[in-house]
Design an enzyme around this catalytic site. Sequence first.
Site, PDB file in Angstrom:
ATOM      1  N   ASP A  14       0.856  -1.186   0.000  1.00  0.00           N
ATOM      2  CA  ASP A  14       0.000   0.000   0.000  1.00  0.00           C
ATOM      3  C   ASP A  14       0.891   1.234   0.000  1.00  0.00           C
ATOM      4  OD1 ASP A  14      -1.980  -1.861   0.235  1.00  0.00           O
ATOM      5  OD2 ASP A  14      -2.727  -1.182   2.179  1.00  0.00           O
ATOM      6  N   ASP A 137     -15.559  -3.937  -0.702  1.00  0.00           N
ATOM      7  CA  ASP A 137     -15.098  -3.624   0.658  1.00  0.00           C
ATOM      8  C   ASP A 137     -16.316  -3.447   1.553  1.00  0.00           C
ATOM      9  OD1 ASP A 137     -12.485  -3.559  -0.380  1.00  0.00           O
ATOM     10  OD2 ASP A 137     -12.757  -1.473  -0.990  1.00  0.00           O
TER      11      ASP A 137
END
Length: 246
Positions: A14, A137
Amino acid sequence: MQLPSAVDVYPAIDIRKGRVVRLSQGDAARETVYADDPVGQAERFVDAGARWLHVVDLDRAFGEGNNLPLVGRIVAALGDRAKVQAGGGFRSIEAIGEAIAAGVARVVIGTAAVTEPGLVPSAVGSYTADRLAVGLDARKGMLAIRGWKESSDLRVKDVAERVVGEGVSTLIYTDISRDGTLAGPDFDGCTALLKLGADVIASGGFAKPEHVKMAARLGCAGAILGRSLYEGTMSLGEALKAGREA
């Protein structure tokens, strides 16, 4: 869909402000920095046996920048040793095309699967299903969007059914409440999505080899690992072995 005998392990990178970070439960204020060199981190994962990487541009997801040139450098450094699956802020057909032109093997569409309803069928038609995934998500069963900042009134299962019907063959499922917690993935949520016939890559909460084995036993196509690798609760070698032996 046949149940796979093994699960692909995707170490997560990330990127925020040029560094490798993890956000606990998607909270930008709860950031831990793990490395200053994303390219070097990618090479270390591949040297340890990874054949896929899951790279997320958090700056782009939050509307604060664009790290695609850096993602391109990761792709170039890895060559044919590993593939890159990239997500974070890909909200137009042009952005998806730029990522594929940069060498990304699979582009993850998240928020735009909801906010731009024509994008998914257009992308499938332009780039084929194997170059795309839709990221789902979840927060209490509802879909979160815009870098997890907002909750929608849409059920994850409903959105999944729609995009699979539009030709998507890979879903990435994350229970936000488990992300970065090492509490284990939401396997019940994964099981529900597997019934739709798409490949499901599980994300959020992997902490030990048994979690990887469980993902494989359920029939998941992949497992995205982040904090567990960076903090040493599980080595990449252990994860890869668990994925093969399930």
